[in-house]
Design an enzyme around this catalytic site. Structure first.
Site: not given
Length: 355
Positions: A77-78, A122, A171, A230
């Site tokens: 997302k970032t 965020d 999220t 990640r």
């Protein structure tokens, strides 16, 4: 490869297979992030749809529509927010919902934006209600009302804002109020990655980190990464360390297998906590059903840790089921731990799964 900057100090942040970013992750990810949509791996539908939105905005000479990205931590997302800014040739401002506790905090940020700037917010679902209500008007009319004074003498001064693009990430999309969701022109849901996509992520990261890895080694890491880039990146770094100390630096399937055995990450991506929950459920309670609090005591963890950190992945993998009577192990859980599920012995009785 494609990760978020979401940080957390809880139990998930301390796990090798946790999806939230620690400080080491943030430092490495800054160098590994793709710079445009062409480099971004995975999320094909979201990438294609977003590409159309951005191209159309550039063709009109306008700012892009507001974008909402939802999905689990670590899926990109970032990264996508930064790509949106790069594709639009605009600067980006990064903040988070928990950091905006008052409407004044948001007003200060909005009033300093440049025309066309991208504001990345965020964990947008964790923003305070007063700030959230101010954001409605800012997104729709590019205007905010700043309250000056207190009590009966308070005055609302309208403040015009330059056109900007808000990129919200969450999220937990279900916690966003409908009025806020409706103000986003584009909504994209980030899915977990397939193993083949994660192999590409591992190969790209290895190349940027100057790590030698073969196809089988990349596949071994990808298969234990829980569908999350990640985590794949983090496992790659730990396997790299092992390969440099115990071998000649080349990551093969055998080296990856041995390294991840040291770090207690098995072939399905389960770590110590995951296996402890399953072993307690199977060996102590015969596969369940068992209450969450009882299960947490059995593994020596807090109730919230078991429910929020371990269970989501176990449920997604089909190893554990949540039922009204409690937690129940599935046949796949027995098979994964190499155990045989008990069968009812009474006449006319069935086993746990009705077979």
């Amino acid at each position: 490869m494609n990760w978020d900057d979401t940080t957390d100090t809880g139990a998930d942040a301390e796990r090798l297979v946790g999806a939230v970013a620690d400080r080491e992750d943030q430092a490495v990810e800054a160098a590994l992030r793709p710079k445009d949509l062409g480099e971004f791996i995975g999320q094909e539908k979201v990438r294609e749809q977003l590409d159309l939105v951005l191209r159309a905005a550039r063709a009109r000479g306008a700012t892009a529509d507001h974008v909402l990205l939802s999905g689990a931590p670590g899926l990109g997302k970032t990264t996508l927010s930064m790509i949106i800014a790069a594709e639009m040739g605009a600067p980006i401002r990064i903040t988070s919902g928990p950091a905006i506790q008052h409407a004044g905090d948001l007003a200060a940020i909005l009033s300093s934006l440049q025309e066309g700037e991208v504001l990345f917010l965020d964990e947008i679902h964790r923003m305070s209600r007063p700030a959230e209500e101010m954001l409605y008007m800012a997104m729709e009319d590019f205007r905010v009302d700043v309250i000056v004074g207190k009590g009966p003498g308070a005055t609302a001064i309208p403040l015009e804002l330059p056109p900007f693009t808000l990129v919200g990430a969450t999220t937990r999309a279900g916690l966003l109020p409908p009025p806020l969701r409706d103000r986003f022109g584009f909504t994209g849901h980030m899915e977990f990655y397939e193993p083949r996509e994660l192999e590409r992520v591992v190969h790209r990261s290895a190349n940027l980190l100057d790590v030698e890895i073969d196809t089988a080694g990349a596949a071994e890491i990808a298969g234990r990464s829980r569908g999350t880039p990640r985590i794949a990146n983090r496992l790659l770094r730990r396997v790299r360390d092992y390969a440099q100390v115990k071998a000649d630096g080349l990551i093969t399937r055998e080296i990856a297998h041995a390294a991840l055995a040291v770090y207690e990450v098995d072939e399905r991506g389960l770590d110590r906590l995951d296996r402890a929950v399953l072993e307690a459920l199977l060996k102590l309670f015969g596969g369940g059903p068992v209450g969450l609090s009882t299960l947490a005591v059995a593994v020596g963890e807090e109730r919230e840790t078991v429910e929020e950190v371990a269970e989501p992945f176990l449920v997604r993998e089909g190893l554990l089921a949540r039922t009204p009577r409690g937690r129940v192990a599935t046949p796949a859980a027995w098979a994964h731990l190499g155990l045989t599920a008990p069968r009812a012995t009474g006449p006319g009785q069935q086993d746990l799964f009705g077979t």
